[in-house]
Design a protein around this motif. Structure first.
Motif, PDB file in Angstrom:
ATOM      1  N   GLU A   9     -73.835  -2.144 -31.301  1.00 29.55           N
ATOM      2  CA  GLU A   9     -74.091  -0.986 -30.463  1.00 29.55           C
ATOM      3  C   GLU A   9     -75.456  -0.423 -30.833  1.00 29.55           C
ATOM      4  OE1 GLU A   9     -69.607   0.675 -29.576  1.00 29.55           O
ATOM      5  OE2 GLU A   9     -70.870   1.803 -30.954  1.00 29.55           O
ATOM      6  N   ASP A  15     -81.210   6.516 -21.479  1.00 27.70           N
ATOM      7  CA  ASP A  15     -80.220   7.559 -21.205  1.00 27.70           C
ATOM      8  C   ASP A  15     -79.828   8.312 -22.465  1.00 27.70           C
ATOM      9  OD1 ASP A  15     -79.935   7.166 -18.465  1.00 27.70           O
ATOM     10  OD2 ASP A  15     -78.422   5.610 -18.724  1.00 27.70           O
ATOM     11  N   LYS A  17     -78.003   7.236 -24.639  1.00 26.37           N
ATOM     12  CA  LYS A  17     -76.591   6.929 -24.866  1.00 26.37           C
ATOM     13  C   LYS A  17     -76.490   5.581 -25.562  1.00 26.37           C
ATOM     14  CE  LYS A  17     -74.771   9.460 -20.942  1.00 26.37           C
ATOM     15  NZ  LYS A  17     -74.184   9.393 -19.627  1.00 26.37           N
ATOM     16  N   MET A  19     -75.245   1.906 -26.070  1.00 28.90           N
ATOM     17  CA  MET A  19     -74.821   0.772 -25.250  1.00 28.90           C
ATOM     18  C   MET A  19     -74.249  -0.303 -26.160  1.00 28.90           C
ATOM     19  SD  MET A  19     -77.683   0.278 -22.326  1.00 28.90           S
ATOM     20  CE  MET A  19     -78.932   1.533 -22.137  1.00 28.90           C
ATOM     21  N   SER A  42     -75.399  -3.110 -22.417  1.00 25.39           N
ATOM     22  CA  SER A  42     -75.080  -2.290 -21.258  1.00 25.39           C
ATOM     23  C   SER A  42     -74.016  -1.279 -21.625  1.00 25.39           C
ATOM     24  CB  SER A  42     -74.616  -3.151 -20.085  1.00 25.39           C
ATOM     25  OG  SER A  42     -74.581  -2.375 -18.905  1.00 25.39           O
ATOM     26  N   SER A  43     -73.786  -0.370 -20.700  1.00 31.36           N
ATOM     27  CA  SER A  43     -72.812   0.691 -20.922  1.00 31.36           C
ATOM     28  C   SER A  43     -71.400   0.162 -20.726  1.00 31.36           C
ATOM     29  CB  SER A  43     -73.077   1.837 -19.949  1.00 31.36           C
ATOM     30  OG  SER A  43     -72.850   1.383 -18.633  1.00 31.36           O
ATOM     31  N   LYS A  44     -70.446   1.000 -21.040  1.00 33.04           N
ATOM     32  CA  LYS A  44     -69.040   0.614 -20.888  1.00 33.04           C
ATOM     33  C   LYS A  44     -68.689   0.334 -19.436  1.00 33.04           C
ATOM     34  CE  LYS A  44     -67.719   2.921 -25.085  1.00 33.04           C
ATOM     35  NZ  LYS A  44     -67.121   4.056 -25.731  1.00 33.04           N
ATOM     36  N   SER A  69     -74.766   0.882 -13.870  1.00 30.01           N
ATOM     37  CA  SER A  69     -74.857   1.273 -15.281  1.00 30.01           C
ATOM     38  C   SER A  69     -76.229   0.911 -15.844  1.00 30.01           C
ATOM     39  CB  SER A  69     -73.768   0.566 -16.096  1.00 30.01           C
ATOM     40  OG  SER A  69     -73.926  -0.825 -16.017  1.00 30.01           O
TER      41      SER A  69
END
Length: 176
Positions: A9, A15, A17, A19, A42-44, A69
């Motif tokens: 991760e 963002d 955030k 990923m 990538s995101s969830k 995403s």
């Protein structure tokens, strides 16, 4: 294989955030020299679109859901590579000449000289329909460009049928 490890991760600038790592691969020169290893994140939300898919099917799923995403690739170099070479290779996409010229200038200026062995840069795609591509080198933001053709072309560079890293395409989704 470069044996370069990637975090499972990572928090990207696009963002701010975290990923998840969806796959890893290697970019080779002339099929034998390892240039860099690439980790695709990538995101969830992307994981949901890929449910039950991996490899080429997983790549196609991510490409079809381009705007759902944010995504990113982390490139960690296995050898020193000049900024101009990196910029020329990444700008080999179907986008307007003025956009590619700005992209190349941004990369060359932002990288400053060359990426050394072990150094990393990222290409980050913002979720939604804004088509923003953000670039970082050595953890610092180089800049961003908003252009749909560049956005899609860079995604195709890594996930498309003529990927610069076929091993990444095969690996996508297997790490889930």
């Amino acid at each position: 294989n470069t044996r370069i490890p990637f975090p499972t991760e990572h928090k990207f600038a696009i963002d701010k955030k975290t990923m998840k790592l969806l796959g890893v691969g290697t970019r080779k020169k002339a099929g034998i020299v390892n240039v860099y290893s690439v980790g695709f994140y990538s995101s969830k939300a992307a994981l949901k679109t890929m449910e039950g898919l991996s490899g080429i099917d997983g790549c196609n799923s991510v490409l079809r859901s381009k705007s759902s995403s944010s995504k990113a690739v982390m490139l960690t170099f296995a050898m020193g590579v000049g900024a101009e070479k990196i910029a020329e290779a990444l700008a080999d996409v179907n986008a307007p000449d003025d956009v590619k010229l700005n992209f190349v200038k941004m990369l060359v200026t932002g990288i400053g000289g060359k990426m050394l062995k072990g150094e990393s840069m990222t290409i980050e795609w913002k979720a939604g329909t804004s088509y923003i591509v953000l670039l970082t080198a050595r953890g610092k933001i180089i800049g961003e460009i908003k252009n749909e053709l560049l956005y899609n072309g860079l995604l195709e560079t890594y996930l498309g049928g003529n990927s610069v890293s076929p091993s990444l395409r095969q690996d996508i989704g297997i790490l889930k």
